[in-house]
Design a protein around this motif. Structure first.
Motif, short mmCIF file in Angstrom:
data_model
loop_
_atom_site.label_atom_id
_atom_site.label_comp_id
_atom_site.label_asym_id
_atom_site.label_seq_id
_atom_site.Cartn_x
_atom_site.Cartn_y
_atom_site.Cartn_z
N LYS A 1 5.64 0.16 1.88
CA LYS A 1 5.35 0.69 3.22
C LYS A 1 6.51 1.55 3.72
CE LYS A 1 4.83 -1.67 7.55
NZ LYS A 1 4.35 -2.88 8.23
N LEU B 1 -0.73 5.07 2.50
CA LEU B 1 -0.41 4.15 3.60
C LEU B 1 -1.68 3.58 4.21
CD1 LEU B 1 2.46 5.60 5.82
CD2 LEU B 1 2.44 3.44 4.59
N ALA B 2 -2.70 4.44 4.38
CA ALA B 2 -3.95 4.01 5.02
C ALA B 2 -4.73 3.05 4.12
CB ALA B 2 -4.79 5.24 5.35
N ARG B 3 -4.56 3.19 2.78
CA ARG B 3 -5.32 2.36 1.84
C ARG B 3 -4.72 0.98 1.64
NH1 ARG B 3 -8.91 4.19 -1.69
NH2 ARG B 3 -8.24 2.63 -3.18
N ARG B 4 -3.48 0.76 2.10
CA ARG B 4 -2.82 -0.52 1.84
C ARG B 4 -3.71 -1.70 2.22
NH1 ARG B 4 1.07 -2.27 4.63
NH2 ARG B 4 0.47 -0.86 6.31
N ALA C 1 0.15 9.67 3.15
CA ALA C 1 -0.57 9.12 4.30
C ALA C 1 -1.81 8.36 3.84
CB ALA C 1 -0.96 10.24 5.26
N ILE C 2 -2.51 8.91 2.83
CA ILE C 2 -3.70 8.22 2.28
C ILE C 2 -3.27 6.88 1.67
CG2 ILE C 2 -5.41 8.30 0.42
CD1 ILE C 2 -5.68 11.33 1.01
#
Lengths: 184, 184
Positions: B102, B181-184, B178-179
């Protein structure tokens, strides 16, 4: 707050939610300031002209921003970024309430980064020309024009400021959106 | 994959993990291509010079990139971005294994955005000067220098390409991070 229930994570403390809200509010404020910056830059550059008539009354020397294509690009780039920033403001406001939004933040990061590139391109291309107008270049035999067109030069130099401020703010907006994505 | 256990989310399908790995690998590839682009730009611009001796053998006209401060800025900006890209490559490779990282992704997004601004500033400032060298400007009485220094001009025009490619790739790298991070 439907989004938070859908994500299946409800263990976050109220403090954490407060920070998320704070980040979203900061996003709105920075976006608005960046909008003002690009608007001021576009208007300041777009209204720049100076007429010199000290040789004779019949031969006038005019200088305006549209004489230099790079300065026209500066105005266009700032206008586009300005329009984007005001259009993205409602989405940014929605994020204060829906702090767990995912796809809308991804879209904002992408366009913020693209607009960062556009405003930087406009500002630095104009800065290169403004530098040349002030200093000239001996090797290329380009003379400084700022001795003659002093108020023109002051105006085009000053109009860069709003654009560079917007550049820094867009950089901050990208990292704010990324922090909001990481905090979900 | 210790990271995934720490985050407390283990319900993702293997397909989803495969996509995350794919995104991380694409990040490494794009980063490497962008590194090559900025390296090529910096070297191509940094080694540009042309000597003209068609008037007499004693009076020579030399043109090199360091005559124009904007082109020097271009070389410096590309060198900095080039160094950053190669230094960030190990972190990007680590993300293939630790796909749930992260803070390291946040750091990458921030520096990628800053480097996007830097490479864009260098490329567009240089483009403004290259445009002027090709076309000149009648109103400011700046003459085009490309009639005389043809190979010099070709070289400085060509060296912009790598920089603009790196600009597009850095934009893609930001949205990829960013993708992720959003998929975590």
């Amino acid at each position: 707050m439907k989004g938070s229930v859908e994500q299946g994570e409800t263990s976050k403390a109220p403090l954490s939610s407060g920070i998320s809200k704070g980040v979203a509010i900061l996003d709105v404020i920075l976006r608005f300031v960046a909008f003002i910056g690009t608007l001021a830059s576009a208007i300041a550059m777009g209204t720049t002209k100076q007429t010199l008539s000290f040789f004779t009354q019949f031969i006038q020397f005019k200088a305006q921003y549209s004489d230099l294509p790079t300065l026209m690009f500066f105005v266009v780039a700032n206008s586009i970024v300005c329009a984007y920033l005001i259009l993205s403001l409602p989405l940014s406001i929605v994020h204060i309430i829906r702090s767990r939004a995912k796809y809308s933040r991804l879209i904002l990061i992408f366009f913020d980064a693209a607009m960062l590139a556009l405003v930087t391109a406009g500002a630095s291309a104009a800065a290169a020309i403004v530098y040349l107008a002030h200093k000239g270049n001996v090797r290329a035999n380009w003379l400084a024009i700022c001795q003659q067109f002093d108020s023109f030069c002051e105006r085009i130099s000053g109009s860069l400021i709003g654009s560079f401020v917007a550049m820094v703010l867009l950089l901050l907006l990208i990292i704010l959106s990324a922090i909001a994505l990481a905090r979900r």
